[in-house]
Design a protein around this motif. Structure first.
Motif, mmCIF file in Angstrom:
data_model
loop_
_atom_site.group_PDB
_atom_site.id
_atom_site.type_symbol
_atom_site.label_atom_id
_atom_site.label_comp_id
_atom_site.label_asym_id
_atom_site.label_seq_id
_atom_site.Cartn_x
_atom_site.Cartn_y
_atom_site.Cartn_z
ATOM 1 N N TRP A 55 0.872 -1.179 0.000
ATOM 2 C CA TRP A 55 0.000 0.000 0.000
ATOM 3 C C TRP A 55 0.899 1.215 0.000
ATOM 4 C CZ3 TRP A 55 -2.099 2.335 5.042
ATOM 5 C CH2 TRP A 55 -2.989 3.357 4.787
ATOM 6 N N SER A 56 0.712 2.097 -0.985
ATOM 7 C CA SER A 56 1.614 3.233 -1.106
ATOM 8 C C SER A 56 0.849 4.516 -1.419
ATOM 9 C CB SER A 56 2.622 2.953 -2.227
ATOM 10 O OG SER A 56 3.611 3.951 -2.258
ATOM 11 N N ASN A 57 1.343 5.623 -0.868
ATOM 12 C CA ASN A 57 0.796 6.948 -1.146
ATOM 13 C C ASN A 57 1.936 7.921 -1.362
ATOM 14 O OD1 ASN A 57 -2.185 7.096 -1.012
ATOM 15 N ND2 ASN A 57 -1.885 6.243 1.034
ATOM 16 N N GLN A 58 1.720 8.844 -2.289
ATOM 17 C CA GLN A 58 2.633 9.965 -2.485
ATOM 18 C C GLN A 58 1.863 11.221 -2.141
ATOM 19 O OE1 GLN A 58 4.053 9.755 -6.528
ATOM 20 N NE2 GLN A 58 5.524 8.162 -6.022
ATOM 21 N N PHE A 59 2.488 12.116 -1.374
ATOM 22 C CA PHE A 59 1.790 13.331 -0.969
ATOM 23 C C PHE A 59 2.779 14.447 -0.678
ATOM 24 C CE2 PHE A 59 2.339 10.624 2.767
ATOM 25 C CZ PHE A 59 2.919 11.482 3.690
ATOM 26 N N SER A 60 2.235 15.660 -0.664
ATOM 27 C CA SER A 60 3.021 16.844 -0.330
ATOM 28 C C SER A 60 2.366 17.541 0.849
ATOM 29 C CB SER A 60 3.085 17.800 -1.520
ATOM 30 O OG SER A 60 3.750 17.184 -2.597
ATOM 31 N N VAL A 61 3.144 17.795 1.880
ATOM 32 C CA VAL A 61 2.647 18.479 3.063
ATOM 33 C C VAL A 61 2.179 19.879 2.658
ATOM 34 C CG1 VAL A 61 3.353 19.493 5.271
ATOM 35 C CG2 VAL A 61 4.063 17.176 4.673
ATOM 36 N N THR A 71 -7.864 -0.265 1.141
ATOM 37 C CA THR A 71 -8.600 -1.123 0.206
ATOM 38 C C THR A 71 -8.436 -0.671 -1.239
ATOM 39 O OG1 THR A 71 -10.620 0.191 0.471
ATOM 40 C CG2 THR A 71 -10.339 -1.724 1.928
ATOM 41 N N GLY A 72 -7.686 0.424 -1.455
ATOM 42 C CA GLY A 72 -7.446 0.893 -2.811
ATOM 43 C C GLY A 72 -8.381 1.999 -3.274
ATOM 44 N N SER A 73 -9.362 2.383 -2.463
ATOM 45 C CA SER A 73 -10.253 3.486 -2.826
ATOM 46 C C SER A 73 -9.471 4.795 -2.789
ATOM 47 C CB SER A 73 -11.422 3.587 -1.845
ATOM 48 O OG SER A 73 -12.170 2.407 -1.855
ATOM 49 N N LYS A 74 -9.770 5.669 -3.743
ATOM 50 C CA LYS A 74 -9.101 6.963 -3.791
ATOM 51 C C LYS A 74 -9.936 8.029 -3.094
ATOM 52 C CE LYS A 74 -6.578 6.128 -8.095
ATOM 53 N NZ LYS A 74 -5.343 5.822 -7.451
ATOM 54 N N PHE A 75 -9.260 9.002 -2.479
ATOM 55 C CA PHE A 75 -9.929 10.140 -1.861
ATOM 56 C C PHE A 75 -8.955 11.305 -1.853
ATOM 57 C CE2 PHE A 75 -7.479 8.352 1.536
ATOM 58 C CZ PHE A 75 -7.162 9.394 2.386
ATOM 59 N N LYS A 76 -9.495 12.500 -1.643
ATOM 60 C CA LYS A 76 -8.652 13.692 -1.570
ATOM 61 C C LYS A 76 -8.720 14.273 -0.172
ATOM 62 C CE LYS A 76 -8.601 15.112 -6.344
ATOM 63 N NZ LYS A 76 -8.793 16.202 -7.300
ATOM 64 N N ALA A 77 -7.553 14.692 0.326
ATOM 65 C CA ALA A 77 -7.484 15.293 1.661
ATOM 66 C C ALA A 77 -6.220 16.125 1.765
ATOM 67 C CB ALA A 77 -7.481 14.211 2.736
ATOM 68 N N PRO A 78 -6.271 17.185 2.585
ATOM 69 C CA PRO A 78 -5.041 17.935 2.841
ATOM 70 C C PRO A 78 -4.130 17.154 3.786
ATOM 71 C CG PRO A 78 -6.862 18.882 4.072
ATOM 72 C CD PRO A 78 -7.436 17.781 3.222
ATOM 73 N N VAL A 79 -2.836 17.287 3.562
ATOM 74 C CA VAL A 79 -1.842 16.676 4.445
ATOM 75 C C VAL A 79 -1.157 17.820 5.176
ATOM 76 C CG1 VAL A 79 0.225 15.243 4.584
ATOM 77 C CG2 VAL A 79 -1.513 14.757 2.850
ATOM 78 N N THR A 80 -1.143 17.727 6.509
ATOM 79 C CA THR A 80 -0.539 18.796 7.296
ATOM 80 C C THR A 80 0.656 18.274 8.091
ATOM 81 O OG1 THR A 80 -2.039 18.427 9.161
ATOM 82 C CG2 THR A 80 -2.730 20.047 7.512
ATOM 83 N N PHE A 81 1.489 19.208 8.511
ATOM 84 C CA PHE A 81 2.640 18.885 9.351
ATOM 85 C C PHE A 81 2.700 19.949 10.435
ATOM 86 C CE2 PHE A 81 7.123 18.924 10.573
ATOM 87 C CZ PHE A 81 7.366 17.576 10.740
ATOM 88 N N GLU A 82 2.459 19.512 11.665
ATOM 89 C CA GLU A 82 2.438 20.447 12.783
ATOM 90 C C GLU A 82 3.017 19.776 14.014
ATOM 91 O OE1 GLU A 82 -1.119 22.869 14.721
ATOM 92 O OE2 GLU A 82 -1.283 22.733 12.543
ATOM 93 N N SER A 87 -0.225 14.652 9.496
ATOM 94 C CA SER A 87 -1.627 14.409 9.835
ATOM 95 C C SER A 87 -2.471 14.372 8.566
ATOM 96 C CB SER A 87 -2.109 15.529 10.762
ATOM 97 O OG SER A 87 -3.438 15.339 11.129
ATOM 98 N N VAL A 88 -3.338 13.335 8.472
ATOM 99 C CA VAL A 88 -4.236 13.177 7.326
ATOM 100 C C VAL A 88 -5.578 12.648 7.838
ATOM 101 C CG1 VAL A 88 -4.632 12.059 5.090
ATOM 102 C CG2 VAL A 88 -2.298 12.503 5.841
ATOM 103 N N GLU A 89 -6.651 13.197 7.311
ATOM 104 C CA GLU A 89 -7.992 12.715 7.646
ATOM 105 C C GLU A 89 -8.428 11.721 6.572
ATOM 106 O OE1 GLU A 89 -10.789 12.245 10.269
ATOM 107 O OE2 GLU A 89 -9.463 13.955 10.567
ATOM 108 N N PHE A 90 -8.287 10.426 6.869
ATOM 109 C CA PHE A 90 -8.765 9.382 5.967
ATOM 110 C C PHE A 90 -10.287 9.290 6.104
ATOM 111 C CE2 PHE A 90 -4.377 8.314 5.740
ATOM 112 C CZ PHE A 90 -4.206 7.472 4.645
ATOM 113 N N PRO A 91 -10.986 8.664 5.152
ATOM 114 C CA PRO A 91 -12.452 8.602 5.243
ATOM 115 C C PRO A 91 -12.977 7.972 6.535
ATOM 116 C CG PRO A 91 -11.744 7.995 3.037
ATOM 117 C CD PRO A 91 -10.497 8.126 3.878
ATOM 118 N N GLN A 92 -12.269 6.987 7.109
ATOM 119 C CA GLN A 92 -12.787 6.286 8.287
ATOM 120 C C GLN A 92 -11.998 6.552 9.564
ATOM 121 O OE1 GLN A 92 -12.826 2.337 6.247
ATOM 122 N NE2 GLN A 92 -14.877 2.242 7.146
#
Length: 125
Positions: A55-61, A71-82, A87-92
């Motif tokens: 399971w892999s993700n690429q993201f920019s803080v 499970t492979g479902s895609k979603f969009k969310a902001p990625v923060t660093f504090e 920190s990321v808000e996944f759907p569940q």
């Protein structure tokens, strides 16, 4: 502190309870999860592997990113660093990760009265 490195599961708390809450109890494994993090400034590649599954993700803080759930479902969310935590808000659940004494400490927290706080600590290998 830089996150770049390869980490192997050392301890975890409330693993089964977390999988049950998010509907993935059938994905339970006794294999030691290996997490590999590649950090280039604010850009990350975050990969978790067990035999037969990656399971892999690429993201920019600081940006909204397209991410994949376990499970492979895609979603969009902001990625923060504090405060040293990603920190990321996944759907569940809400995901945070930080480096503590050269170990990768991750939390997945599900919401609600029956919320579960899943904690995973991985040692650098």
């Amino acid at each position: 502190m830089a996150f770049t490195g390869k980490y192997e599961l050392e301890t975890q708390e409330k693993y089964e309870e977390f999988l049950e809450v998010i509907g993935l109890l059938n994905a339970k494994t006794d294999h030691k999860v290996v997490t590999e993090v590649v950090q280039d400034g604010n850009n990350f590649t975050w990969t978790q592997t067990i035999p037969g599954w990656t399971w892999s993700n690429q993201f920019s803080v600081g940006q909204e990113c397209e991410l994949n759930t376990m499970t492979g479902s895609k979603f969009k969310a902001p990625v923060t660093f504090e405060g040293g935590k990603i920190s990321v808000e996944f759907p569940q659940y809400h995901f945070t990760a930080e480096i503590v004494e050269d170990k990768l400490v991750m939390y997945c927290i599900t919401p609600g009265e029956k919320g579960v706080t899943f904690k995973r600590i991985s040692k650098r290998i």
